[in-house]
Design a protein around this motif. Structure first.
Motif, PDB file in Angstrom:
ATOM      1  N   PRO A   1       8.905   7.510  17.648  1.00  0.00           N
ATOM      2  CA  PRO A   1       9.525   7.302  18.954  1.00  0.00           C
ATOM      3  C   PRO A   1       8.674   7.878  20.085  1.00  0.00           C
ATOM      4  O   PRO A   1       8.537   7.258  21.137  1.00  0.00           O
ATOM      5  N   THR A   2       8.080   9.032  19.856  1.00  0.00           N
ATOM      6  CA  THR A   2       7.270   9.659  20.905  1.00  0.00           C
ATOM      7  C   THR A   2       6.067   8.793  21.263  1.00  0.00           C
ATOM      8  O   THR A   2       5.804   8.518  22.439  1.00  0.00           O
ATOM      9  N   ASN A   3       5.340   8.389  20.253  1.00  0.00           N
ATOM     10  CA  ASN A   3       4.162   7.555  20.531  1.00  0.00           C
ATOM     11  C   ASN A   3       4.569   6.223  21.165  1.00  0.00           C
ATOM     12  O   ASN A   3       3.888   5.706  22.048  1.00  0.00           O
ATOM     13  N   LEU A   4       5.681   5.677  20.702  1.00  0.00           N
ATOM     14  CA  LEU A   4       6.158   4.420  21.266  1.00  0.00           C
ATOM     15  C   LEU A   4       6.502   4.587  22.741  1.00  0.00           C
ATOM     16  O   LEU A   4       6.045   3.820  23.597  1.00  0.00           O
ATOM     17  N   GLU A   5       7.280   5.615  23.049  1.00  0.00           N
ATOM     18  CA  GLU A   5       7.706   5.790  24.444  1.00  0.00           C
ATOM     19  C   GLU A   5       6.508   6.068  25.345  1.00  0.00           C
ATOM     20  O   GLU A   5       6.452   5.590  26.486  1.00  0.00           O
ATOM     21  N   HIS A   6       5.576   6.846  24.861  1.00  0.00           N
ATOM     22  CA  HIS A   6       4.388   7.138  25.658  1.00  0.00           C
ATOM     23  C   HIS A   6       3.641   5.838  25.995  1.00  0.00           C
ATOM     24  O   HIS A   6       3.233   5.606  27.136  1.00  0.00           O
ATOM     25  N   THR A   7       3.499   4.980  25.011  1.00  0.00           N
ATOM     26  CA  THR A   7       2.824   3.698  25.243  1.00  0.00           C
ATOM     27  C   THR A   7       3.618   2.823  26.203  1.00  0.00           C
ATOM     28  O   THR A   7       3.059   2.189  27.101  1.00  0.00           O
ATOM     29  N   LEU A   8       4.930   2.796  26.021  1.00  0.00           N
ATOM     30  CA  LEU A   8       5.762   2.004  26.940  1.00  0.00           C
ATOM     31  C   LEU A   8       5.590   2.499  28.376  1.00  0.00           C
ATOM     32  O   LEU A   8       5.439   1.703  29.302  1.00  0.00           O
ATOM     33  N   ASP A   9       5.601   3.807  28.533  1.00  0.00           N
ATOM     34  CA  ASP A   9       5.512   4.365  29.888  1.00  0.00           C
ATOM     35  C   ASP A   9       4.194   3.987  30.568  1.00  0.00           C
ATOM     36  O   ASP A   9       4.137   3.857  31.785  1.00  0.00           O
ATOM     37  N   ARG A  10       3.170   3.823  29.796  1.00  0.00           N
ATOM     38  CA  ARG A  10       1.869   3.477  30.375  1.00  0.00           C
ATOM     39  C   ARG A  10       1.695   1.979  30.559  1.00  0.00           C
ATOM     40  O   ARG A  10       0.640   1.545  31.011  1.00  0.00           O
ATOM     41  N   ASN A  11       2.685   1.203  30.197  1.00  0.00           N
ATOM     42  CA  ASN A  11       2.564  -0.245  30.303  1.00  0.00           C
ATOM     43  C   ASN A  11       3.689  -0.844  31.148  1.00  0.00           C
ATOM     44  O   ASN A  11       4.423  -1.716  30.707  1.00  0.00           O
TER      45      ASN A  11
END
Lengths: 353, 353, 353, 353
Positions: free
Chosen positions: C124-134
């Motif tokens: 979830p952490t890696n996913l959310e971080h990627t979402l936030d940058r996109n």
């Protein structure tokens, strides 16, 4: 089709000249302001406001307006934006997307199902017949969007009643209706009983051609909000979201601020009418009645070389010792040139008679 | 990234203003001539001739030149034109096509394989490492085209030696090399040992950005004939073949006739240099050395609100109590505004110190 | 990765043999009945019924089940069916679609946005971080679907809690969740607290791999009705709608009628466990704990030639004088061969020690 | 088209049964060997060898052979593999790809330009006429590949002379020629003067249908090496590269080892011939002469309900009080059922007469 370039004045198309002077002046007037980009500039906002309040009589919540640089872009983006991958377009065989866009629609993954045309137009009967033959699912692509052009590629126009009938079929059969408006100006100018507001009511997407009505470039896509979600992504993804979107905003604001767009369209139609009437009076047959700014004349093949020396035009079709030639007028067509051409046609006939 | 719009002068990007006045004058001067369309007009021919003879030192038999309205269009058409369906692009993670084009490349069917960047640039080592890891065929898409930007998205530039080294790897490994030249002007202006001719020699396709260097719109794609077959179909199919192609031809002819393009680029770089030097003198750290027209400054977060009141810019990244902001200058950046901003920065520091 | 083929027994993959004998027997038993085609046969109906009633605990109104011939087809059809053109997939860098499908997803027009993996899994952490940058829209493709594999490409599995956490992020952020189940059998067999029903509850689409669990071919896509509209068109359009769909229906009915699928999966896992334990006892390091049917062992490079003579496997990665090799067991792995290999490994170590 | 399912014996299509028993036996016989995957297995190699040496009389250097699971896959992969994005397919309006593949070809980005058919076939005259009307470049997609089916969708076959004439036009006009061989078996069985070797000589790509000639699934694409570069990537990218490629290799080896393929095709044709002759003798009109395994009979509408009770078939078209029904025989058609049907037809006629 062979372009003939040997004579001075061109009736090849309606995009031979640059822009109407008022549009260039507006570009210069606003050139130095700093604007945000990619469709968010003040001039695009102004153009949208003018269209909404004066012409479409809509709110931004009802329809969205997007500017793109070319007609091909307008068509491919409009179509790609509202179809699922297995859905198909239905269009007459003479439709621009069927034969003159280098496969641009198919390149977005969608099939175009052909319908026989009636003077360039789609009729409810022909449409329904085609729909009925394309129901063997999932082996056939699913018809989902009907594409028509107004004016058509043959210069004809849809009456309000015709468009209503077509729209009714589309709604009954759950099809979207798209109008290619590359020449929407001359269509509306030719037909008092159809307005931009009618297009809002009767279609799902349509676009208003600027390039063929006095702009350097630019087409305004008008799309119902219900199907417009994410539309700006499509515009961006296909390379049609200009950084300096102001270039289209400024021109569309000017075209629609006080009716210049319609004035230019009436001029184009009037020039075509004069040419067509003269041809008929001089005994030339027209291949189709001249409803807008395109004149299709049958020229005996032995006269063709003289025509080719006198002006530029497209050879449309060979037929029994005659050639159908296409003569196009525009917002920029010089009245004097039209008169000169008419005189020349009269002389040609007299010599011959 | 959040756009801050609260203050009067914008350093947001290099496309906030319209066109350089000379370009608008040229458009007006040539407005009334009748031209053929879709890339065949006299002005596009003239622009091509100027580029061939004065800048590229090529013949039309060696390279073809095509004008398109946007950078996204230039990238997607260039890439789609020379890849087979299973071939992939290789690009650094910060590359424009990797993250800022709404998936436009993938929308043409091609995978982009990511490479770690070094200050925005692709290095031969990183490239070869990525290539070596992408050889498990046919399960992996086949790397076929290397995409770089010059200047890069971080404002850095490739030296001649760096471009030669990259080009050598590409040729050895049978890869095409494409240079996104949205900001090619400032890259060449920043780097005396690299010329447009070098790009012809070292790459397979590159494009020269007009939009960010004083044009209303337009990018010139330069493509080796050997891979340019059918290029005009691609331009048409993607909606980038403007009917009034003159609008790009006129502007490019003017930009390159007597070096205006490079003059404007030098101005943009000089404005950025002045800003960067002042920031450094005032004790602000730069996130990267300023090589072209982009300045990346670390601003302490408690100072950020004052910056936001004073000018428009992009927040690039948050980092340990600081924000990296991107300040962009352009051909249109007002020298006086730069001086005013520098004074303001000095005051901010003094108050704080 | 280099395939080593020199020794008799293959641990290369889990699809080296044909089909489980019961599946072939069923094909023969039903061979002569006349069936309708393209997914409408009785056996596919039976297989769907068994899955719905015994395993998914769903009605056909809740989820649809479609059979396709390959995993690549399952992935590309599932993804293409539920994304609009500008929407992107989010997947870990080690995901099958990211690196081993020849660009099949991009060929349908969609970008894959990479996320760093944790032992092959998305957190979830890696996913959310990627979402936030996109989120810089519309310049970035819009993340819309999260792709994970279970078991992962590294043989790890998601716990129920992990899948719940990921599912919660997806729902909160309006993302669809797709599970690539090429090796779903071994994942479920390795993890008692996760069931097929849980996948219905926690995901939007998932597929059950037949090819790697004893079928000649075939994967069953399970898709929520809400997003399944027109799914059969997608299957047809991509060439995955087999005329004799019975070939997949018969096999899936047999695999799930009485639990054969899970029995075979347990066998594969057990064989891998025995190999892994022996390696560890003999002092070999594992690159990852063996959770399913893939064993990643570090072999000193000087021992590698002996391993290559002894069996078939993939070299996965070179690392500091060692090679990580991938050993895969399957439903068909011969217990005797496993024991022989274990003995050989013990001898190799003894000789060396 | 409406499927009628009410009666016991089906003449709906040629894929209602499973596989010929010999093919299933071969699958069982070879089931336990360990094979490499994705087209590299021994059985696929054997099948290719048999085709090369016994039927095509080619070397692997001349033509490549790839196995794919479905006819749609064979068509879309063949076409996508050899066209550039702006190139179009030319096909008759009744061609399978024109109307029965859910837009699969367009989904790969390519336009299909329609040609009027002559009894389902493309004639050189109609082809050339269409080519001549599609030369307005780059506004029109460029015709590049001619698609025909043999046998056609109407059951007709190309003679050797016809195929030679078409091939000559293609070569003269630089077009590739693709033959959809879903029913190539019955075409060759119906026509002694055409061989698989002729197809190698006269076409660029063709495929041999297994699914409709006794295989569970599988079509063999035969493609000239000159245009086959990277073909396996295309197969993989479209999800048609089966992990257990043996399933197709085993079946094709069996079909072609000793002529089983042709024997089965002759049976199908013979069954159709018997039905057709009986219909004619009983006074029914055929819509087309029965050249292969499809019989198109005109049934008076008042008799239709009786036909629907008696057997399964497709209603093809309504016409003036009659319905054209399509009856299809296959390798599996039971001779007894044919005889029973013929008797019944005779009774129907007698009662009526």
């Amino acid at each position: 089709m062979i372009v003939k370039l040997s004579t001075p004045y061109s009736f090849l198309d309606d995009y031979s000249e640059g822009a109407h002077p008022r549009l260039l002046e507006a570009l210069i007037r606003n050139n130095n302001t700093q604007q945000t980009s990619y469709g968010t500039d003040d001039y695009s906002a102004e153009a949208r406001h003018i269209l909404h309040t004066q012409h479409l009589h809509t709110t931004p919540e009802e329809v969205a307006i997007h500017f793109v640089p070319s007609g091909t872009a307008a068509n491919l983006i409009s179509i790609a934006s509202c179809l699922r991958p297995y859905e198909a377009v239905v269009a007459v065989d003479t439709g621009h997307i069927s034969c003159k866009e280098a496969g641009a629609i198919e390149a977005t993954g969608h099939k175009i199902i052909g319908v026989p045309h009636a003077r360039g137009k789609m009729t409810p009967t022909n449409l329904e017949h085609t729909l009925d033959r394309n129901q063997f699912f999932p082996h056939m692509a699913k018809p989902r969007l009907v594409y028509i052009s107004n004016a058509t590629e043959l210069g004809t126009v849809y009456t309000r009643a015709e468009l209503q009938a077509l729209s009714a079929v589309c709604r009954r059969r759950e099809l979207l209706l798209l109008v290619d408006g590359a020449r929407l100006g001359v269509a509306l100018a030719a037909n008092d009983d159809l307005t931009l507001r009618d297009l809002v009511d009767l279609t799902d997407i349509f676009w208003i051609g600027g390039t063929k009505m006095g702009a350097l470039l630019g087409e305004a896509i008008v799309v119902r909000r219900a199907i417009a979600e994410g539309f700006e992504f499509h515009v961006k993804q296909h390379g049609a979201l200009l950084a300096k979107s102001r270039v289209m905003g400024v021109q569309f604001a000017e075209l629609f601020r006080d009716g210049l767009f319609f004035e230019l369209a009436r001029h184009a139609n009037e020039m075509a009418r004069r040419l067509a009437e003269n041809f008929v009076q001089m005994g030339f047959a027209l291949d189709a009645e001249t409803e807008t700014n395109q004149v299709f004349v049958l020229v005996p093949d032995d006269l063709l070389p003289q025509f080719e020396e006198r002006m530029r035009f497209y050879e449309w079709e060979k037929r029994d010792g005659h050639t159908v030639i296409r003569i196009v007028t525009s917002w920029a067509t010089d009245e004097t040139q039209v008169e000169k051409l008419n005189q020349w046609v009269r002389q040609v006939r007299e010599v011959r008679a």
